[in-house]
Write an enzyme that holds these catalytic residues in place. Structure first.
Site, short mmCIF file in Angstrom:
data_model
loop_
_atom_site.label_atom_id
_atom_site.label_comp_id
_atom_site.label_asym_id
_atom_site.label_seq_id
_atom_site.Cartn_x
_atom_site.Cartn_y
_atom_site.Cartn_z
N HIS A 61 0.83 -1.21 0.00
CA HIS A 61 0.00 0.00 0.00
C HIS A 61 0.85 1.26 0.00
O HIS A 61 1.61 1.51 0.94
CB HIS A 61 -0.91 0.01 1.23
CG HIS A 61 -2.07 0.96 1.11
ND1 HIS A 61 -3.26 0.60 0.51
CD2 HIS A 61 -2.21 2.25 1.49
CE1 HIS A 61 -4.09 1.63 0.55
NE2 HIS A 61 -3.48 2.65 1.13
N ASP A 63 0.09 5.46 -1.10
CA ASP A 63 -0.96 6.41 -1.50
C ASP A 63 -0.46 7.52 -2.40
O ASP A 63 -1.07 8.60 -2.47
CB ASP A 63 -1.60 7.03 -0.26
CG ASP A 63 -2.67 6.14 0.35
OD1 ASP A 63 -3.68 5.89 -0.33
OD2 ASP A 63 -2.50 5.69 1.50
N GLU A 166 -8.98 1.14 -2.99
CA GLU A 166 -9.18 1.23 -1.54
C GLU A 166 -10.58 1.73 -1.20
O GLU A 166 -10.81 2.91 -1.04
CB GLU A 166 -8.12 2.15 -0.90
CG GLU A 166 -8.15 2.09 0.61
CD GLU A 166 -7.04 2.91 1.25
OE1 GLU A 166 -6.74 2.68 2.43
OE2 GLU A 166 -6.46 3.78 0.57
N HIS A 193 -13.55 1.43 3.09
CA HIS A 193 -12.56 2.32 3.69
C HIS A 193 -13.09 2.61 5.09
O HIS A 193 -13.36 1.67 5.85
CB HIS A 193 -12.33 3.57 2.84
CG HIS A 193 -11.16 4.39 3.31
ND1 HIS A 193 -11.30 5.67 3.80
CD2 HIS A 193 -9.84 4.09 3.41
CE1 HIS A 193 -10.11 6.12 4.18
NE2 HIS A 193 -9.20 5.18 3.94
N HIS A 234 -9.52 -2.39 6.15
CA HIS A 234 -10.32 -1.34 6.81
C HIS A 234 -11.65 -1.84 7.36
O HIS A 234 -12.45 -1.03 7.81
CB HIS A 234 -10.60 -0.21 5.83
CG HIS A 234 -9.50 0.81 5.72
ND1 HIS A 234 -9.43 1.92 6.53
CD2 HIS A 234 -8.43 0.89 4.90
CE1 HIS A 234 -8.38 2.65 6.20
NE2 HIS A 234 -7.75 2.05 5.21
N HIS A 255 -2.59 -3.17 4.70
CA HIS A 255 -1.85 -2.32 5.65
C HIS A 255 -2.55 -2.35 7.01
O HIS A 255 -3.25 -1.43 7.38
CB HIS A 255 -1.67 -0.89 5.12
CG HIS A 255 -2.91 -0.17 4.70
ND1 HIS A 255 -3.84 -0.70 3.83
CD2 HIS A 255 -3.38 1.07 5.02
CE1 HIS A 255 -4.82 0.17 3.64
NE2 HIS A 255 -4.56 1.25 4.35
N ASP A 363 2.13 2.07 3.71
CA ASP A 363 1.19 3.19 3.74
C ASP A 363 1.89 4.54 3.57
O ASP A 363 1.39 5.57 4.03
CB ASP A 363 0.36 3.18 5.03
CG ASP A 363 -0.98 3.92 4.88
OD1 ASP A 363 -1.36 4.23 3.74
OD2 ASP A 363 -1.64 4.18 5.90
#
Length: 422
Positions: A61, A63, A166, A193, A234, A255, A363
């Site tokens: 992961h 972003d 995600e 999420h 999540h 993550h 992350d």
């Protein structure tokens, strides 16, 4: 004084009490979890680099696509956010090289709280942005759609670049959209999420379904049929359990860390870690301060009301939220987390789920605070050196780096081939 800062002040007495416990917390932690940074012996670092030169380090992961979209200068322009130069975030090509990254899941995240249009438009924009980014650097990045692609790209000295979707809000309750995203390159979808959906409960929102609804079950089945990995990073514990009941393929946590060490909803309880073993999945441990540091958990609990008010005030403006949080934390710093604590998390997942079921999900560019010793994508070898110092064998380090993920991804592809024959 703005109302956010007034709200924050109300929590400071609790924060002060929490921070006064830090020295006690450090003393109570296992030796490996002490907050003194570990300087790996050069022998362990060289050993780590040798292993990562032979086995692709696969991060679950990153972003960066959203970081580019939200950048105050680039504003979604992949040419302006030049990865050949030092970027303002955690990721660029030089640091990826130093970190010996072999493959990366670029998160094509969109907020679940988005309100100005349907999710699909924003999701398509993010997929387009990520694919533009990958195409811009053909000598360094290559779009990867399979486990075989990752191995091929690694042999060619390129970073296999995969897309991770995600948040299941992006499919707008449509399996057709799910299939379209797969065709555009998405190879995992995080079922939720932070917002509970019509068909799945999120970890950080109220539970409405006690896990997955029947439609949620059908989403997991269709992902299995496509060969898209089910990501449970999540979701609520009930959703984790339901997805494990339904999935015929290994799942991942792209993550997430272990809840037994830091009791936050985003982390994975032991009961689920044991089920991941039976499922064949992989828990990819992140470098998120609040997921790996008990002291950061106390800090978060003390300041949560003020943070909630801030997020409600700025709505979808994540850049404004980030600026406000950064401003406040200049005088109220978050307790530090260390590389050693991340290593503790990895070792705990190994202890409960097994060495075949742990991976890395940093992350980066999705976090504002960083772990000491793991400040950006150049730092992965230091983590592997620390684990080598703790007694990990070369073979087990290879599993952590990428072999566990490649095995799970390959199994998911085999399940898809079998299901598509029916």
């Amino acid at each position: 004084m703005p109302s956010f800062f007034r709200a924050t002040a109300r929590g400071l007495s609790l924060l002060a009490a929490a921070l006064s416990l830090l020295s006690l917390i450090d003393a109570a932690l296992p030796l490996g979890a002490q907050t003194t940074p570990v300087s790996a012996d050069s022998r362990y670092l060289e050993r780590a680099k040798r292993i990562l030169s032979q086995t692709p380090l696969i991060d679950g992961h990153n972003d960066l696509p959203w970081r580019i979209r939200e950048d105050s200068v680039a504003r979604g322009n992949v040419d302006a956010y030049d990865l050949r130069k030092r970027t303002p975030g955690h990721t660029d090509l030089d640091r990826l090289r130093k970190g010996m990254v072999g493959a990366e899941f670029w998160s094509v995240y969109i907020p679940g709280e988005w309100s100005d249009s349907g999710y699909a438009r924003v999701q398509l924009e993010q997929i387009d942005l990520a694919r533009q980014m990958i195409a811009k650097y053909p000598d360094r990045l290559a779009l990867a759609l399979s486990a075989a692609d990752i191995r091929r790209d690694f042999k060619q000295g390129k970073i296999g670049s995969l897309l991770g979707l995600e948040g299941g809000h992006a499919i707008e309750n449509s399996l057709s959209l799910l299939r379209a995203y797969y065709d555009l390159g998405a190879r995992y979808m995080t079922l939720t999420h932070n917002v509970t959906l019509d068909w799945a409960d999120a970890a950080l929102d109220s539970a409405k379904h006690n896990g997955l609804t029947p439609f949620g079950d059908s989403v997991v089945r269709e992902m299995n049929r496509l060969g898209m990995l089910v990501d449970l990073a999540h979701v609520s514990v009930a959703t984790m359990s339901d997805a494990l009941n339904v999935s015929q393929a290994p799942v991942i946590f792209s993550h997430s860390a272990a809840r037994a060490l830091v009791d936050v909803p985003r982390n994975v309880p032991d009961s689920i870690l044991r089920r991941v073993t039976a499922n064949g999945g992989v828990v990819m441990v992140p470098f998120v301060v609040g997921f790996v540091s008990p002291a950061a958990l106390l800090y978060d609990q003390a300041t949560r009301p003020a943070m909630k008010e801030l997020r409600e005030r700025f709505g979808n403006d994540t850049a404004a939220i980030t600026r406000a949080v950064k401003e406040w934390r200049t005088t109220h710093p978050l307790p530090r987390a260390t590389l050693s604590q991340v290593a503790d998390q990895i070792e705990y997942v190994r202890k409960v789920a097994g060495v075949d079921h742990v991976g890395i999900g940093g992350d980066f560019d999705g976090i504002t605070e960083v772990v000491q010793g793991l400040e950006d994508v150049s730092t992965y070898p230091a983590l592997f050196a620390e684990l080598a110092r703790r007694g990990w064998s070369d073979n087990d380090l290879r599993k952590l780096a990428g072999e566990n993920f490649l095995r799970a991804f390959g199994q998911a592809e085999a399940v898809a081939r079998r299901l598509q024959k029916k």
